[in-house]
Every structure is written in C-alpha cells, then in structure tokens.
Design a protein around this motif. Structure first.
Motif, PDB file in Angstrom:
ATOM      1  N   GLU A  42      29.982  37.658  40.701  1.00 27.61           N
ATOM      2  CA  GLU A  42      30.193  38.591  41.814  1.00 27.61           C
ATOM      3  C   GLU A  42      31.410  38.185  42.631  1.00 27.61           C
ATOM      4  O   GLU A  42      32.209  39.026  43.055  1.00 27.61           O
ATOM      5  N   TRP A  43      31.552  36.884  42.866  1.00 24.27           N
ATOM      6  CA  TRP A  43      32.708  36.392  43.628  1.00 24.27           C
ATOM      7  C   TRP A  43      34.000  36.694  42.884  1.00 24.27           C
ATOM      8  O   TRP A  43      35.001  37.091  43.502  1.00 24.27           O
ATOM      9  N   ILE A  44      33.986  36.540  41.559  1.00 17.82           N
ATOM     10  CA  ILE A  44      35.183  36.784  40.751  1.00 17.82           C
ATOM     11  C   ILE A  44      35.622  38.242  40.841  1.00 17.82           C
ATOM     12  O   ILE A  44      36.826  38.552  40.854  1.00 17.82           O
ATOM     13  N   LYS A  45      34.647  39.153  40.950  1.00 15.19           N
ATOM     14  CA  LYS A  45      34.993  40.590  41.062  1.00 15.19           C
ATOM     15  C   LYS A  45      35.888  40.834  42.275  1.00 15.19           C
ATOM     16  O   LYS A  45      36.777  41.689  42.255  1.00 15.19           O
ATOM     17  N   TRP A  46      35.621  40.104  43.352  1.00 12.50           N
ATOM     18  CA  TRP A  46      36.391  40.282  44.580  1.00 12.50           C
ATOM     19  C   TRP A  46      37.592  39.356  44.656  1.00 12.50           C
ATOM     20  O   TRP A  46      38.428  39.467  45.555  1.00 12.50           O
ATOM     21  N   ASN A  47      37.671  38.442  43.705  1.00 11.04           N
ATOM     22  CA  ASN A  47      38.792  37.483  43.684  1.00 11.04           C
ATOM     23  C   ASN A  47      39.330  37.354  42.265  1.00 11.04           C
ATOM     24  O   ASN A  47      39.291  36.263  41.672  1.00 11.04           O
ATOM     25  N   PRO A  48      39.811  38.434  41.684  1.00 11.47           N
ATOM     26  CA  PRO A  48      40.263  38.399  40.295  1.00 11.47           C
ATOM     27  C   PRO A  48      41.493  37.493  40.152  1.00 11.47           C
ATOM     28  O   PRO A  48      42.205  37.240  41.128  1.00 11.47           O
ATOM     29  N   PRO A  49      41.730  37.005  38.951  1.00 11.84           N
ATOM     30  CA  PRO A  49      42.886  36.117  38.729  1.00 11.84           C
ATOM     31  C   PRO A  49      44.215  36.846  38.950  1.00 11.84           C
ATOM     32  O   PRO A  49      44.344  38.044  38.633  1.00 11.84           O
ATOM     33  N   GLU A  50      45.172  36.102  39.487  1.00 11.21           N
ATOM     34  CA  GLU A  50      46.524  36.664  39.676  1.00 11.21           C
ATOM     35  C   GLU A  50      47.366  36.214  38.483  1.00 11.21           C
ATOM     36  O   GLU A  50      47.637  35.036  38.304  1.00 11.21           O
ATOM     37  N   ILE A  51      47.735  37.150  37.669  1.00  8.69           N
ATOM     38  CA  ILE A  51      48.533  36.840  36.475  1.00  8.69           C
ATOM     39  C   ILE A  51      49.956  37.319  36.702  1.00  8.69           C
ATOM     40  O   ILE A  51      50.201  38.502  36.943  1.00  8.69           O
ATOM     41  N   ASN A  52      50.912  36.384  36.641  1.00 12.84           N
ATOM     42  CA  ASN A  52      52.320  36.745  36.828  1.00 12.84           C
ATOM     43  C   ASN A  52      52.936  37.216  35.510  1.00 12.84           C
ATOM     44  O   ASN A  52      52.658  36.667  34.459  1.00 12.84           O
TER      45      ASN A  52
END
Length: 408
Positions: free
Chosen positions: A398-408
């Motif tokens: 659930e936390w990951i849904k609101w904090n997705p990875p930032e991919i450059n």
C-alpha cells in the motif's frame, strides 16, 4: 647477583594449568621457569595473558619429552607445547648473536644457564623468571622497578633498541598499559635509535600501536609518543604531523585498531580510511569496523541517537562507538541506551522485511532491474525502522502505491 625471592602467594591460574609442563621437564633433569610478561603481571596482580616457559632443554629434547610439540621458531629455540588444549611457548636458554635484520639475531647459542638468557631481554620488568615453587629469579632489579613503576632496559639501552627497534614502541606500549614512567637514560636511548623504526615491518608497528591505544593509561603512552617525535617515521603521520598532537585530551582507551583509525579519520577527514588501511597494512576486518564507526559518528553528529543508527551499526561495534564519542567529548551515552533502542526495533536486518527485490520486480514488471530496487528497499527499510510503516506485505505494498519508484 642472583636474587631468589619467595613468590608473594601460591601459584595461581593459569600457572597451575601449565605447572605439569615444568614438572615434566624437570623430571627429565632439565631446568624450567615461567618467564617474562606472565611473571611481571603475576607480581602486579594483573590478569595473566600468555604463559611463556624457558628451559635448559633444547628444542630436540622438548620434542622427545612431549607428545604434542609444534616447531614454530625452532631455529631460535622456540617450540609450542600443547597441554590441556592450550598452547605454551617453550624456549631454550640462549644468547643471541648480532641482529642483522634488526629483529631476529643472526645466530643463537643454546646454553644451560638462565642468567645469560635473562640478560638478553628488553626491560628489567620482563627479565623476571619464576620456578615451580613460586620463587622469583630477579637479576636486574625488575621487582624494584615494578615497585617504582619504571620502565628500564636490561643493560645498555642503545644496544637493546638497536637489536630490535620495535622495543622503542613496546616501551611506549608498556607505559600505556601499566602507567609506568620511562627511565631517563632509557628514553634518551630511544631518542638516539628512533630512526631505526623505519626498518620495521608495518604489521609489527600496527600490533604495538593497537595495544598502546588500548592501555588503561593511554594518556601517558601518548605523552611519551609525542615527546619522542617518531611521527616522521610513521606512514600518514609523517605527512600530517599535527595528527599526533591533536589527539583529544579526553581520549579513552580504544580497544581495537578499527576504533583508532576511525578516530584519526574523524580528526583528519581528508585522509581516507582506505589510505590508513593501506599504509598501516590493516586487515579487512579492521577496515569494515573503521568504516562502520566513522559512518555512525557522522550520522550521530547530524541526527543524534535514533533507531536508524542503532539498526545500521553492528551490535559488536556498540562499545567502540561509545568509546569514540566519549573520546571526542561529543556526548556521554550509555551502552544500555543503544541496546534498548536496538531491542525495540521492528526488524533487526534487511532480510526481516516482509518484501524483497523479487517482490518489487513483480510489482513493476515493465521496469528493468537497477539501482531503483536498492533505493526502494532502503526507503521501505527506513520507514519501518522509524515505525511509520508496519512490516507487513499488505502495508508495504500500500505504501509503494503512494510512493512509486522514480526511474530516470
């Protein structure tokens, strides 16, 4: 003159454990004594370290007398006798030839008289022997030097230090460990011979410095170290002599060389830990300890004592970390404070997380693996450590849904 004095008390452990070795040697018509540091520490009522034995029996004779003998330094008269699952160095009475390599005598001659053997030793407080009855053999007034708390060479100081310049650093080390003063003529001899330190193997110097910095009277050892001015013969210190004189006045005994290197790196951040490791020939274990401690110090200075510090710092380094903080007069914290925080952590290691890299890859099948995986796990780990995120698979996803990875 031979001065035979009854021992202050009955033999204590670990002498009693080693006593059968002396009995067995004497049974075969040879002389045998406890010798050196173990006798010194016995008289000082300090904890006894290694038990060393000296004897009129030759190495060949010792090998015939005992069933388990390891010929570790047989060319110099030393073998190791195994007894009751312990190792004891047994060395034949000897006189030394010239010290061509400034460490080992070029030749040794075995003798059957202990007097000349004791005469070749470094300091009077180490030239003491004790027989099986607890009687002390003291030819060089070692007991009076123990009483006066003085470090003095046996015989001519320059000769003793020229034979092996490591004895110079050993004098500093004994001063730090015992709180003894170095006798004036002995110190003058150290000054005259100190350049010979350059010829020593770095591993030997590191070993003595480890003991010097761990001494209960480390300030006295450092005082003599600074007064002797040997920094010009030591790696890193020769380029940064101010380090030798900037050691904190609140310096605590540091129990490992990793702690020493961490301290020196903190005092002079421009010199990397890896530079110290390379120059002082340190093990990977010492390197890892120094890196951990220096990193924990930097974190503590910025964030104080918090759960993430207790989590990241290995528990085996907690004591060293506290010694480091106290030495730098930052704050006084107690070991129990760290332990209390550590015991309340929701996880103790990264493997305790309810999610791993494979789980993250499954959540984001269209993203290739890369640094983002490690970054995400570190972020999740941190949230869990601080109690802002429950360590369950559901809560983390659930936390990951609101904090997705930032991919450059």
């Amino acid at each position: 003159m031979t001065d035979r004095i009854n021992g202050d008390s009955m033999l204590t452990e670990p002498f009693l454990t080693a006593k059968p070795i002396l009995e067995h040697i004497e049974k075969h018509h040879h002389q045998a004594y406890f010798v050196g540091g173990c006798v010194r520490d016995f008289l000082l009522k300090r904890p006894i370290g290694d038990i060393d034995i000296t004897t009129s029996a030759t190495p060949d004779q010792i090998q015939k007398i005992f069933p388990k003998v390891i010929p570790v330094g047989i060319e110099h008269g030393t073998v190791v006798v195994r007894h009751e699952h312990q190792s004891y160095e047994v060395t034949t009475f000897r006189v030394d030839g010239d010290y061509i390599d400034k460490r080992h005598p070029d030749s040794v001659t075995f003798i059957d008289n202990i007097d000349k053997d004791l005469e070749r030793r470094d300091f009077t407080i180490n030239a003491l022997a004790m027989n099986i009855k607890g009687e002390i053999l003291d030819l060089f007034n070692g007991r009076s030097d123990l009483k006066a708390k003085v470090i003095r060479t046996v015989g001519n100081g320059e000769s003793r230090f020229s034979e092996d310049a490591l004895r110079i650093i050993r004098a500093l080390r004994f001063s730090s460990q015992l709180g003894f003063k170095i006798e004036d003529s002995t110190f003058d001899a150290m000054i005259h011979v100190k350049k010979e330190i350059e010829s020593l193997a770095m591993e030997r110097i590191t070993n003595e410095f480890t003991k010097l910095f761990s001494g209960s009277y480390v300030h006295l050892g450092i005082h003599y170290l600074q007064k002797l001015e040997i920094h010009q013969y030591l790696p890193v210190f020769r380029e940064h002599p101010e380090l030798m004189y900037n050691l904190p006045k609140s310096l605590q005994p540091l129990k490992s060389f990793g702690e020493v290197i961490a301290l020196l790196h903190i005092l002079k951040p421009e010199v990397s830990i890896l530079s110290w490791m390379s120059a002082w020939k340190c093990s990977n274990k010492i390197k890892q300890e120094a890196i951990q401690l220096a990193g924990a110090y930097a974190y503590f200075k910025k964030n104080g004592l918090d759960p993430l510090l207790a989590y990241r710092l290995k528990e085996e380094y907690y004591d060293g970390f506290i010694r480091l903080l106290n030495s730098l007069s930052l704050y006084t914290i107690q070991l129990q404070q760290l332990i209390n925080i550590q015991e309340q952590l929701p996880i103790q290691k990264s493997k305790d997380l309810s999610i791993n890299g494979n789980d993250l890859m499954a959540l984001f099948p269209n993203i290739k693996g890369g640094p983002w995986l490690k970054q995400m796990l570190i972020m999740i780990e941190k949230e869990v450590i601080f109690g802002r995120l429950q360590n369950t698979e559901y809560d983390i996803k659930e936390w990951i849904k609101w904090n997705p990875p930032e991919i450059n």
